[in-house]
Structures are given as C-alpha cells and as structure tokens.
Design a protein around this motif. Structure first.
Motif, PDB file in Angstrom:
ATOM      1  N   CYS A  56       0.833  -1.189   0.000  1.00 39.76           N
ATOM      2  CA  CYS A  56       0.000   0.000   0.000  1.00 39.76           C
ATOM      3  C   CYS A  56       0.874   1.247   0.000  1.00 39.76           C
ATOM      4  O   CYS A  56       1.686   1.453   0.903  1.00 39.76           O
ATOM      5  CB  CYS A  56      -0.910  -0.029   1.218  1.00 39.76           C
ATOM      6  SG  CYS A  56      -1.830   1.482   1.415  1.00 39.76           S
ATOM      7  N   CYS A  59       0.456   3.342   3.191  1.00 42.62           N
ATOM      8  CA  CYS A  59       1.114   2.774   4.377  1.00 42.62           C
ATOM      9  C   CYS A  59       2.624   3.019   4.300  1.00 42.62           C
ATOM     10  O   CYS A  59       3.261   3.356   5.298  1.00 42.62           O
ATOM     11  CB  CYS A  59       0.839   1.278   4.502  1.00 42.62           C
ATOM     12  SG  CYS A  59      -0.806   0.926   5.116  1.00 42.62           S
ATOM     13  N   HIS A  85      -6.927   5.462   7.980  1.00 39.06           N
ATOM     14  CA  HIS A  85      -6.735   4.705   6.740  1.00 39.06           C
ATOM     15  C   HIS A  85      -7.021   3.215   6.984  1.00 39.06           C
ATOM     16  O   HIS A  85      -7.709   2.560   6.202  1.00 39.06           O
ATOM     17  CB  HIS A  85      -5.293   4.941   6.277  1.00 39.06           C
ATOM     18  CG  HIS A  85      -4.833   4.031   5.189  1.00 39.06           C
ATOM     19  ND1 HIS A  85      -5.304   4.113   3.902  1.00 39.06           N
ATOM     20  CD2 HIS A  85      -3.935   3.015   5.200  1.00 39.06           C
ATOM     21  CE1 HIS A  85      -4.719   3.185   3.185  1.00 39.06           C
ATOM     22  NE2 HIS A  85      -3.879   2.504   3.930  1.00 39.06           N
ATOM     23  N   HIS A 233      -4.982  -2.803   0.188  1.00 44.45           N
ATOM     24  CA  HIS A 233      -5.516  -3.682   1.246  1.00 44.45           C
ATOM     25  C   HIS A 233      -6.660  -4.502   0.668  1.00 44.45           C
ATOM     26  O   HIS A 233      -7.541  -4.935   1.398  1.00 44.45           O
ATOM     27  CB  HIS A 233      -6.046  -2.844   2.416  1.00 44.45           C
ATOM     28  CG  HIS A 233      -4.990  -2.080   3.124  1.00 44.45           C
ATOM     29  ND1 HIS A 233      -4.389  -2.515   4.276  1.00 44.45           N
ATOM     30  CD2 HIS A 233      -4.400  -0.904   2.811  1.00 44.45           C
ATOM     31  CE1 HIS A 233      -3.483  -1.625   4.651  1.00 44.45           C
ATOM     32  NE2 HIS A 233      -3.470  -0.641   3.785  1.00 44.45           N
TER      33      HIS A 233
HETATM   34 ZN   LIG Z   1      -2.414   1.043   3.617  1.00 45.72          ZN
END
Ligand SMILES: [Zn+2]
Length: 302
Positions: A56, A59, A85, A233
């Motif tokens: 991601c 992230c 998130h 995700h």
């Molecule tokens: Zn993420």
C-alpha cells in the motif's frame, strides 16, 4: 522495489544461475567465473519477478513520514491519519462480509468480486532461446460470486485479441451476466453488487458506470452497486483462486493460449473453475455514452 522507477524486471522463471548458464552458452570462449558474473549483475538495476504492486502506497508513506518525524505532535498526527486509513480498509472488509451474508440469504441478490490476474506468458519454456524472444501475454479476469455455490468464472484472452483496460473489464462482466441470467419479467427484482479495487484504468471509471446503467435498462437487474476495497488492502476472494492457478502454472508447460485455458480448467479438480474464452466480438458494442456525463465529474483512485 516499489517506487524505484529505474529498476527493470526479468522473467520470474529466471534466476542468477540460469542467467549465468545462458551467458556461457552464448559466449563459449568466455572464462568469466560465476562470482564475477554475479558481482557485475548486482551492479545493474535488475530484479527477477514482478514489481511489488500489492503493497500500500499510503502505508509506505506513513512509515517514511513517521521515521522522519521530529516532534511528538507530528508523530501523533501521522498516527491518527494511519489509524483512519486502516479503519477505512477494515470497514470495506466488514462490508464485503455482510454483503456476502446478504447474498447467501437472498436468492435474488448477487455479490461478485472482480479482479485481473497477473499476466501469464506463453510459451513458458525454459530453454535459452525463449528468453531472447518476446512472449505472448495472456490475461485472465476472475469473476467470483460470493455467498453462492457457483464456481468462479475465469474470462481468458490474449494480447492478440484485446488489451486489458476498462473496455475489457466491462465486456467480461457483460458476458458473465448474459451467460448466467435472462432478462427479468416485470415486476421481479434482482440486485447486483460489484466489489473491486479502485484502479481507474480497469474498474473505477465512466465506462463501468455506463455498464451498470445498461444492465438495468436491458432488464437483467433492477439495482446495481459498485463498492471498492481500499487500494493496497484489497485482498479479494479472487486472489485465493489466483494463488491456486499460479501453483498449477508453475508446474505446467504452456505452449499456447489454449494451454493456459486448459491449465486453469484443471487447476482446482474438486470444484473446477468455469473458463470463459473471450473473443474479439465480445469486446465490441460497448457504448460509454448511455449516461450523460455530469460536467466536472472526476473519477480518482484516492
Ligand atoms: Zn495502507
């Protein structure tokens, strides 16, 4: 690695030893030892396999920002953003589960997850000449119905037939609908929810909205919704089927696109996948102007 735009990727079927053998085959007079070859190879921006696209981006960015943060306040702000998130990602999963239960309990409600598998190349032979030649890209779009007994549908085609963009994704969904359903007599109702990631080039675009509108005007459904997983995700049920296919692919010899279809068909003997071979004509006749596009409408993957 993700974000390294200069890095190039070699076939996942290759490795350093195999590369060295190929080099020796081509350069029979060379006396270079393996360790010399390895050292030189490591100085190049080359990797084996596919670039990591399943991590991601958000992230990764949170992690980098957090490592560079100097004040407590800055760190707290990043932590709150990251938490938000992750909650969003979790909410999408909970939604997927509750919609699956809804489809299980109601015969006229259908929930599907849609995703494209990584490209499969043919032929996948390992003798040296194959690596020096361009291989044919084979595509597979998985349409998996959730909460029902039906096996997953695999729509397969190759680059000689079509690309893999919004037209192709929408065409596969249309063909799946026409294969599985007949138009409804009034006043019956039938609902459809489509889950996918938010990739604009494939699932999240104006053409998809037009397709949804078409499915209603053609009488197949009375309500169609689209829901997105949080990008990075979005482990969809299709991914499990792709893992099964990949396992089979690794031990299969695939010369032609027909071999790819056969391999997919045999990948899960207990509950075989349904293989739908997409033809050129399946990718035509798909208008993107059924709906009037509102001025200023922007579709993004954020
Ligand atoms: Zn993420």
């Amino acid at each position: 690695m993700k974000g390294d735009v200069h890095r190039e990727y070699l076939s996942p079927d290759l490795n350093l030893l195999r590369m060295y053998r190929l080099y020796k085959e081509k350069n029979t007079t060379s006396s270079a030892k393996f360790w010399v070859y390895r050292d030189i190879f490591k100085q190049q921006s080359l990797n084996f396999g596919q670039p990591r696209s399943d991590t991601c981006g958000k992230c990764d960015a949170f992690f980098t920002k957090m490592s560079a943060a100097t004040s407590e306040e800055e760190k707290r702000k990043i932590a709150v953003e990251s938490e938000l998130h992750h909650r969003k990602a979790e909410k999408a999963y909970t939604q997927l589960q509750s919609d699956t239960e809804w489809a299980k309990a109601n015969a006229d409600c259908h929930v599907i997850s849609v995703d494209l598998q990584g490209v499969m190349y043919t032929p996948n032979l390992t003798h040296s000449n194959v690596y020096y030649q361009r291989q044919l890209s084979n595509f597979n779009l998985c349409l998996q119905e959730l909460g029902k007994e039906d096996p997953a549908y695999m729509c397969v085609w190759h680059e000689g037939i079509a690309h893999r963009g919004s037209i192709e994704v929408a065409s596969c969904i249309l063909k799946w609908v026409k294969t599985k359903f007949t138009p409804l007599p009034k006043p019956e109702v039938r609902k459809l929810i489509i889950f996918s990631d938010r990739c604009c080039g494939q699932n999240n675009n104006w053409r998809m909205l037009n397709l949804m509108s078409m499915l209603i005007s053609m009488g197949y459904f009375t309500q169609v919704e689209q829901k997105f997983m949080v990008s990075g995700h979005s482990f969809l049920p299709c991914d499990r089927s792709f893992a099964t296919i990949e396992k089979r692919r690794k031990v299969s010899v695939l010369h032609t696109p027909d071999d790819v279809s056969k391999m997919i068909l045999e990948a899960q003997p207990a509950k075989p996948f349904k293989v739908m071979r997409m033809q050129c004509e399946d990718f035509r006749h798909l208008p993107d102007s059924v709906l009037k596009r509102p001025a200023g409408l922007q579709i993004t993957s954020k």
